[in-house]
Design an enzyme around this catalytic site. Structure first.
Site, PDB file in Angstrom:
ATOM      1  CB  CYS A   1       6.825 -12.156   7.647  1.00 11.39           C
ATOM      2  SG  CYS A   1       7.338 -10.586   7.038  1.00 11.39           S
TER       3      CYS A   1
ATOM      4  NE  ARG B   1      -5.762 -13.645   5.920  1.00  9.11           N
ATOM      5  CZ  ARG B   1      -6.853 -12.897   6.209  1.00  9.11           C
ATOM      6  NH1 ARG B   1      -7.111 -12.889   7.412  1.00  9.11           N
ATOM      7  NH2 ARG B   1      -7.242 -12.216   5.374  1.00  9.11           N
TER       8      ARG B   1
ATOM      9  CE1 TYR C   1       6.583  -3.417   9.073  1.00 11.03           C
ATOM     10  CE2 TYR C   1       5.490  -4.504   6.791  1.00 11.03           C
ATOM     11  CZ  TYR C   1       5.628  -4.571   8.210  1.00 11.03           C
ATOM     12  OH  TYR C   1       5.362  -5.593   8.970  1.00 11.03           O
TER      13      TYR C   1
ATOM     14  NE  ARG D   1       1.514  -6.543  -1.137  1.00  8.12           N
ATOM     15  CZ  ARG D   1       0.832  -7.466  -0.490  1.00  8.12           C
ATOM     16  NH1 ARG D   1       0.978  -7.926   0.741  1.00  8.12           N
ATOM     17  NH2 ARG D   1       0.107  -8.546  -1.054  1.00  8.12           N
TER      18      ARG D   1
HETATM   19  C1  LIG Z   1       1.597 -14.549   8.084  1.00  9.33           C
HETATM   20  C2  LIG Z   1       1.522 -13.395   7.277  1.00  9.33           C
HETATM   21  C3  LIG Z   1       2.616 -12.760   7.089  1.00  9.33           C
HETATM   22  C4  LIG Z   1       2.615 -11.731   6.006  1.00  9.33           C
HETATM   23  N1  LIG Z   1       3.757 -10.882   5.798  1.00  9.33           N
HETATM   24  C5  LIG Z   1       3.835 -10.036   4.820  1.00  9.33           C
HETATM   25  C6  LIG Z   1       4.875  -9.538   4.019  1.00  9.33           C
HETATM   26  O1  LIG Z   1       6.007 -10.165   4.660  1.00  9.33           O
HETATM   27  N2  LIG Z   1       4.725  -8.705   3.117  1.00  9.33           N
HETATM   28  C7  LIG Z   1       3.628  -8.338   2.787  1.00  9.33           C
HETATM   29  O2  LIG Z   1       3.492  -7.174   2.120  1.00  9.33           O
HETATM   30  N3  LIG Z   1       2.405  -8.692   3.204  1.00  9.33           N
HETATM   31  C8  LIG Z   1       2.501  -9.604   4.219  1.00  9.33           C
HETATM   32  N4  LIG Z   1       1.354  -9.977   4.830  1.00  9.33           N
HETATM   33  C9  LIG Z   1       0.029  -9.509   4.395  1.00  9.33           C
HETATM   34  C10 LIG Z   1      -0.491 -10.631   3.093  1.00  9.33           C
HETATM   35  O3  LIG Z   1       0.683 -10.628   1.914  1.00  9.33           O
HETATM   36  C11 LIG Z   1      -1.853 -10.506   2.552  1.00  9.33           C
HETATM   37  O4  LIG Z   1      -1.885  -8.788   2.017  1.00  9.33           O
HETATM   38  C12 LIG Z   1      -2.966 -10.368   3.661  1.00  9.33           C
HETATM   39  O5  LIG Z   1      -2.584 -11.332   4.475  1.00  9.33           O
HETATM   40  C13 LIG Z   1      -4.415 -10.127   2.880  1.00  9.33           C
HETATM   41  O6  LIG Z   1      -4.513 -11.367   2.107  1.00  9.33           O
HETATM   42  P1  LIG Z   1      -5.416 -12.546   2.644  1.00  9.33           P
HETATM   43  O7  LIG Z   1      -6.567 -12.108   2.846  1.00  9.33           O
HETATM   44  O8  LIG Z   1      -5.485 -13.233   1.248  1.00  9.33           O
HETATM   45  O9  LIG Z   1      -4.631 -13.364   3.836  1.00  9.33           O
HETATM   46  C14 LIG Z   1       1.407 -11.299   5.642  1.00  9.33           C
HETATM   47  C15 LIG Z   1       0.188 -11.997   6.037  1.00  9.33           C
HETATM   48  C16 LIG Z   1       0.258 -13.100   6.830  1.00  9.33           C
HETATM   49  C17 LIG Z   1      -1.006 -13.692   7.202  1.00  9.33           C
END
Ligand SMILES: Cc1cc2nc3c(=O)[nH]c(=O)nc-3n(C[C@H](O)[C@H](O)[C@H](O)COP(=O)(O)O)c2cc1C
Ligand SMILES: Cc1cc2nc3c(=O)[nH]c(=O)nc-3n(C[C@H](O)[C@H](O)[C@H](O)COP(=O)(O)OP(=O)(O)OC[C@H]3O[C@@H](n4cnc5c(N)ncnc54)[C@H](O)[C@@H]3O)c2cc1C
Length: 754
Positions: A416, A717, A575, A623
């Site tokens: 997001c 990230r 959600y 998911r």
């Molecule tokens: C800024 C931000 C926004 C996110 N928005 C969503 C989202 O819209 N839908 C979702 O399923 N996960 C969302 N997540 C979770 C990520 O998709 C991911 O599952 C989580 O950050 C772990 O992965 P990473 O360790 O590679 O960051 C968001 C994460 C971040 C950091």
């Protein structure tokens, strides 16, 4: 200083000799229950790296230990009549008794007093010592006496194992997996002196019971196992030494010392025998304790906290690796039948991910080249895209879902960005998603996009609930398709009880604060607010369900009009659809609450409706949060059931995330912390998976794909500060990932792969 050591194992002996060498005036006494020259067990194994640590601590014992070593380089894995050999691992083994004799002789020479045949059952007589070392192993009564103060956790693992010796000479660290009518038997075998080997056999409790070994004597055990490993042992003998079947005890302590008592070695922590690190840990504890005491000139009040400070990170790290390794062996049944020998062996070798694709390559280039070739060939068959001239590393192999063929296994995770107005996305999204598509990922997933205005998390969330949204999204989709090989999917969601909150940077995401003045009504499976500050959601009734299904379908139709390649149904992170799945958020008493079958009923209805609206040739992923990280919450076993049910209604791939369902959650963060859930779902529900969460490097990603732990690596990230994550990975791996035409000149000026 007066020091008393209870137990004369490697921990006490090594500490005593180090301490006495530095401080000849100290009085150190060791009390050991076993007679002189008697011990349990057979051999211990050390790596080169471990020995380097001991070389610095005490050269004399290092020299005597290394002089007693038998060396080997190879690991042999036997699976279904086939053998895979991996070289370059450089191990050394020795007899446990010999190790103790070396340490003991040197300690005595230095002036340490060692008394054998003394069973200590109380520490009262030693209370006047300046320091009491509890080096009395796994069953330490000293630790148990003060378990509250030490914060002891003692867990018996489910598998059964027995520690035997064998007269067979193993030239490699050998793993056998033999199946009989009772189940699957694993043997961990390595030489410890010429012609003698350790032979540890492990099986599940179910197999153990079926084999009728519950009351087995050593003789019965040997007779049974000689039959199981008849071909492997080829007439050699099994040797016993108090070889009774046990469950592995996992020991952890949050505090390493209490008053003048300090825990050392197995009394403090255990590490599963499959990573062969127990003795190393015990002796490294001894080095650290000695260094801490010397560093503070014998001031124990400062030295003991220092000991814990310097030792705990290393212990935690080894215990994490040991945990994964232990679980791999506990769960071998799930890999044994579903994997081919090469994949099975790779999964075993990289089980704790301390050995990963790249350091395995530096140990055994040939094997990794063979693995890459096997993975590439399998991918070619799966996707219909033939392997090119250069064998791609695992993450750069293609992957097909329905008719959608991905160029590689890297996906930009949905994230997001809270930058839409009335759900309409703009330039921000074009540049954000467009640059990540140019960055080389095979699949881009949009941020969670609301199926209706009330389903937005914040006022800045994107939507697909009006026809105005179609054109805005089409602009992004067209850009991605025109300027990259990436495919793009839309994550469809409804925020449920987490809707109507502030933008992330205004306190939305972390604290989930409600919107300021412009709150709208929210709904969820049950009327339970996310936090006390949030609104209480309305409990969704059948009419709401029908409206929601219609909204999901309408959003899917719009996504089709905008040209998306794929959909993802968001059933994670607390959600709306997740509130049905989790027992923490679903307290319904109708057909949609209670059992897991009931709780997944509505998410499945939504999926079925989407599936019938969405073109057959395009995939839909789901998911989920595979773990609520809280007692009484949704657990990975539930995730397997849910994945099976989604598979049955046509789901193409599960995107396995976790948490964010309840604020009281206690997640166990760490590198690849959600990967075990993906692996579990993939192997037990037999459905492709995406894994997400703290994938930090392409090295991890290659190990994930080659080890069959997931089919797609989802990275969030890391993509935020490096949109070109995939291109950087390709460059590091010297793989020629196709460039956009405009950038092709880079290949002329920096032809790393030529
Ligand atoms: C800024 C931000 C926004 C996110 N928005 C969503 C989202 O819209 N839908 C979702 O399923 N996960 C969302 N997540 C979770 C990520 O998709 C991911 O599952 C989580 O950050 C772990 O992965 P990473 O360790 O590679 O960051 C968001 C994460 C971040 C950091
Ligand atoms: C099946 C198996 C295989 C293993 N394989 C390996 C391997 O390959 N490599 C490796 O590094 N590690 C291995 N280990 C682990 C390793 O043996 C231990 O981690 C290591 O011995 C720990 O050393 P320690 O000094 O803390 O305890 P221990 O070696 O257990 O020593 C404790 C000593 O205290 C004595 N004692 C206990 N209670 C009392 C009492 N009340 N009074 C007096 N004396 C007492 C005991 O007799 C014993 O000698 C294995 C363990 C198992 C179970």
């Amino acid at each position: 200083m007066k020091i008393v050591c209870i137990g004369g194992g490697p921990a006490s002996l090594y500490f005593s000799l180090l301490a006495k060498k530095n401080n000849p005036e100290w009085q150190i006494n060791i009390y050991e229950q076993n007679p002189d020259n008697v011990t349990w067990g057979f051999g211990v194994v050390f790596s080169d790296e471990t020995m380097d640590n001991f070389k610095g601590a005490d050269f004399k014992s290092y020299k005597a230990i290394t002089d007693s070593f038998v060396h080997w380089d190879d690991i042999d894995v036997f699976h279904k009549g086939q053998k895979i050999t991996s070289s370059g691992h450089s191990f050394a083994g020795m007899q446990r008794l010999k190790l103790l004799q070396i340490l003991e002789a040197w300690a005595i020479e230095l002036g340490v007093v060692i008394k054998h045949d003394v069973i200590i059952d109380s520490i009262e007589p030693y209370k006047d010592a300046d320091l009491i070392i509890a080096g009395n192993g796994i069953t330490s009564f000293v630790r148990d006496l003060h378990s509250d103060e030490f914060g002891t956790e003692f867990v018996l693992r489910p598998n059964k194992f027995v520690w035997l010796g064998a007269t067979k000479k193993f030239d490699a660290f050998t793993f056998y997996f033999n199946e009989n009518e009772h189940g699957l038997w694993r043997a961990h075998c390595y030489q410890y002196m010429p012609g003698n080997s350790t032979f540890i056999v492990e099986c599940t409790d179910e197999t153990f019971v079926k084999a009728g070994l519950e009351k087995a004597t050593e003789k019965d055990t040997v007779a049974y196992l000689l039959e199981v490993f008849k071909n492997e042992l080829g007439g050699e003998h099994l040797i016993t030494n108090n070889s009774l079947w046990r469950n592995f005890p996992q020991v952890k302590n949050t505090k390493y010392y209490h008053d003048n008592i300090v825990l050392l070695g197995d009394a403090l922590h255990t590490a599963h025998f499959s990573i062969g690190s127990g003795t190393k840990l015990a002796m490294e504890d001894a080095v650290a304790l000695n260094d801490s005491i010397n560093g503070f000139d014998g001031d124990l009040l400062r030295a003991l906290p220092e000991f814990q400070k310097i030792r705990q990170p290393a212990v935690d790290s080894i215990q994490r690796a040991a945990q994964v390794s232990m679980e791999w062996f506990e769960d071998v049944e799930r890999y044994y039948d579903t994997m081919e020998t090469m994949e099975f062996s790779y999964s075993l070798l990289t089980r704790s991910l301390r050995i990963n694709h790249e350091n395995l390559r530096s140990r055994d280039t040939k094997l990794v080249a063979e693995i890459d070739a096997v993975v590439a060939e399998k991918a070619a068959q799966q996707s219909g895209v033939p392997v090119g001239q250069i064998t791609p590393p695992p993450i750069f192999t293609p992957y097909k879902l329905r008719d959608m063929v991905l160029d590689n296994r890297i996906m930009v995770s949905p994230m997001c960005t809270y930058s839409a107005t009335d759900g309409i996305i703009g330039d921000w999204h074009l540049v954000h998603l467009g640059s990540r598509a140019m960055g080389g990922a095979g699949l881009i997933m949009t941020e969670c996009t609301a199926i209706k205005a009330e389903g937005r998390i914040t006022l800045g969330c994107s939507g697909m609930y009006s026809d105005d949204h179609i054109n805005a999204w089409r602009r992004v989709v067209d850009f991605v398709h025109k300027n990259s090989f990436a495919k793009i999917g839309m994550q469809l969601g409804h925020a449920g009880r987490k809707a109507s909150t502030r933008l992330q940077w205004e306190g939305g995401e972390k604290e989930q604060l409600p919107s300021k003045d412009d709150n709208w009504p929210i709904m969820a499976a049950s009327p339970i607010p996310y936090t006390k500050k949030n609104q209480t959601p309305k409990e969704i009734d059948r009419k709401d369900m029908d409206c929601l299904i219609a909204d999901y379908v309408a959003a899917a139709n719009r996504a089709q009009e905008a040209g998306f390649n794929m959909l993802e149904l968001h059933c994670a992170h607390g959600y709306l659809l997740n509130t049905f799945l989790s027992p923490k958020t679903n307290h319904r008493e109708d057909a949609y609450g209670g059992s897991i079958e009931n709780r997944m009923r509505f998410p499945l209805e939504v999926y079925l409706a989407l599936r019938s609206a969405w073109p057959d040739e395009k995939p839909i992923s789901v998911r989920i949060s595979a773990n609520d990280w809280i007692e009484g919450g949704f657990v990975p076993e539930d995730a397997v059931q849910v994945a099976k049910a989604f598979k049955a209604v046509g789901c193409d791939i599960m995107d396995v995330s976790s948490g964010q369902v309840v604020v009281e959650e206690e997640p166990n963060y760490g590198r690849l912390f959600q990967l075990p859930f993906s692996e579990k779902v993939r192997l037990e529900a037999e459905i492709p998976t995406m894994t997400v969460g703290n994938i930090q490097s392409y090295v991890d990603a290659n190990s994930i794909i080659a080890g069959g732990r997931a089919d797609i690596c989802v990275i969030a990230r890391m993509h935020l500060f490096d949109p070109y994550w995939a291109r950087h990975a390709a460059n590091e791996l010297a793989y020629p990932l196709e460039m956009p035409d405009q950038y092709k000149s880079v290949e002329v000026y920096t032809p790393r792969w030529i």
